[in-house]
Write an enzyme that holds these catalytic residues in place. Structure first.
Site, PDB file in Angstrom:
ATOM      1  N   SER A   1       0.843  -1.201   0.000  1.00 49.54           N
ATOM      2  CA  SER A   1       0.000   0.000   0.000  1.00 49.54           C
ATOM      3  C   SER A   1       0.873   1.243   0.000  1.00 49.54           C
ATOM      4  O   SER A   1       1.677   1.432  -0.899  1.00 49.54           O
ATOM      5  CB  SER A   1      -0.964  -0.028   1.193  1.00 49.54           C
ATOM      6  OG  SER A   1      -1.968   0.947   1.078  1.00 49.54           O
TER       7      SER A   1
ATOM      8  N   GLU B   1      -1.507  -2.493  -8.125  1.00 48.05           N
ATOM      9  CA  GLU B   1      -2.720  -2.841  -7.388  1.00 48.05           C
ATOM     10  C   GLU B   1      -3.324  -1.563  -6.814  1.00 48.05           C
ATOM     11  O   GLU B   1      -2.672  -0.518  -6.765  1.00 48.05           O
ATOM     12  CB  GLU B   1      -2.416  -3.849  -6.277  1.00 48.05           C
ATOM     13  CG  GLU B   1      -1.449  -3.365  -5.192  1.00 48.05           C
ATOM     14  CD  GLU B   1      -2.105  -2.597  -4.056  1.00 48.05           C
ATOM     15  OE1 GLU B   1      -3.324  -2.755  -3.823  1.00 48.05           O
ATOM     16  OE2 GLU B   1      -1.396  -1.818  -3.399  1.00 48.05           O
TER      17      GLU B   1
ATOM     18  N   HIS C   1      -4.791  -5.361  -1.515  1.00 46.60           N
ATOM     19  CA  HIS C   1      -5.618  -5.212  -0.318  1.00 46.60           C
ATOM     20  C   HIS C   1      -6.693  -6.294  -0.255  1.00 46.60           C
ATOM     21  O   HIS C   1      -7.870  -6.017  -0.001  1.00 46.60           O
ATOM     22  CB  HIS C   1      -6.267  -3.830  -0.310  1.00 46.60           C
ATOM     23  CG  HIS C   1      -5.303  -2.708  -0.152  1.00 46.60           C
ATOM     24  ND1 HIS C   1      -4.435  -2.319  -1.156  1.00 46.60           N
ATOM     25  CD2 HIS C   1      -5.067  -1.869   0.888  1.00 46.60           C
ATOM     26  CE1 HIS C   1      -3.710  -1.301  -0.734  1.00 46.60           C
ATOM     27  NE2 HIS C   1      -4.075  -1.008   0.495  1.00 46.60           N
TER      28      HIS C   1
END
Length: 309
Positions: free
Chosen positions: A117, A214, A283
């Site tokens: 992230s 992502e 995630h």
């Protein structure tokens, strides 16, 4: 690229919060919840050292002031007792400290460094400034909830010898967007963070590399904007291939918006680079952990991904 020494049972893992603060159920429960995280990771056979930033909060969304978060990273890399570093959580904050880190410390003390992230900005910087292989993987705050597949993928990544075959959970399809085969170092991470590096000294270099992307919680038009930014910056032109990971909770705002699959295809099809979609890394749960900076052999036609040293 420098491969850090493997983590073995009995080694010490340092935990830091270079992004946002840990969010306890209440202020009073902060220490107890972090103690539970510490004990959970110890239960896997490791010793644990908690960094100062794990207990801090600044301006609501930062785990301590910028200088403190940068210093916590440096201290963990310099600490001879610490064998690997695991980030507590993501959120936001790592772009603020990229110009405050002494990269010579990381270069001189290579260690396993794990997170995803918002941690993407640090992965890019450590890959490019320190020539260090880093690990896009699960973080400490979720350790009490790791499922078997997620933990096994994490251990397979840490234990990687000469090669590592990356495969989705059995109930998740891997889709070919563009057929073909390519080889190159694997680099990337979260789309928002990749886009945020464009035009800076820390801009992601994808030349002759496999780009992994992502994202979480972004509407389709926002994804379109960030992917277009990457396209205009030449990233799809320069890379050898693309792997789209999980896009958790990335939904249409209006009925006639692009479907996610169609948007991704629209952005990359013209470049005729081998491209896969829906690798369960990001995630999501279960989650695949992957090393960044290693050689990736991408066979999009046969939906195969192999990583080698």
């Amino acid at each position: 690229m420098i491969f850090p020494k493997k983590l073995n049972k009995g080694d010490t893992i340092g935990i830091i919060a270079p992004s946002s603060p840990y969010k306890p159920k209440s202020k009073e429960s902060l220490k107890d919840e972090l103690e539970n995280v510490k004990k959970t990771i110890e239960s896997f056979g490791y010793k644990v050292k908690m960094g100062e930033t794990c207990y801090l909060s600044h301006k609501g969304y930062l785990a301590g002031e910028d200088e403190i978060r940068a210093k916590d990273i440096e201290l963990m890399f310099k600490d001879k007792e610490v064998d690997g570093i695991l980030c507590l959580r993501g959120g936001y904050g790592t772009p603020r400290i990229l110009d405050k880190i002494n990269y010579n410390i990381i270069k001189d003390n290579p260690k396993v460094f794990i997170g995803y992230s918002d941690i993407t900005a640090l992965h890019i910087a450590f890959n490019q400034y320190c020539n260090l292989v880093t690990y896009h993987g699960i973080m400490a705050s979720t350790s009490p909830y790791w499922d078997e597949f997620t933990y096994r993928s994490f251990m397979d990544m840490i234990d990687m010898d000469e090669k590592l075959i990356i495969e989705n959970p059995t109930n998740e399809e891997l889709y070919t967007l563009v057929e073909g085969y390519a080889e190159g170092k694997l680099i990337g991470g979260n789309l928002s963070l990749i886009a945020s590096t464009i035009g800076t000294d820390y801009e992601i270099d994808v030349k002759n590399k496999i780009l992994f992307i992502e994202e979480v919680g972004e509407n389709i038009y926002r994804l379109d904007r960030m992917l277009t930014q990457l396209e205009l910056a030449g990233k799809f032109k320069d890379c050898k291939g693309i792997i789209f990971g999980d896009f958790e909770d990335c939904n249409k705002e209006k009925e006639d918006d692009y479907e996610l699959y169609d948007l991704l295809l629209d952005r990359v099809e013209k470049y005729k680079k081998p491209c896969l979609y829906n690798l369960q890394s990001g995630h999501c749960k279960p989650m695949i952990s992957i090393p960044l900076g290693v050689l990736c052999k991408l066979d999009a036609t046969n939906k195969k991904i192999m990583l080698t040293k």
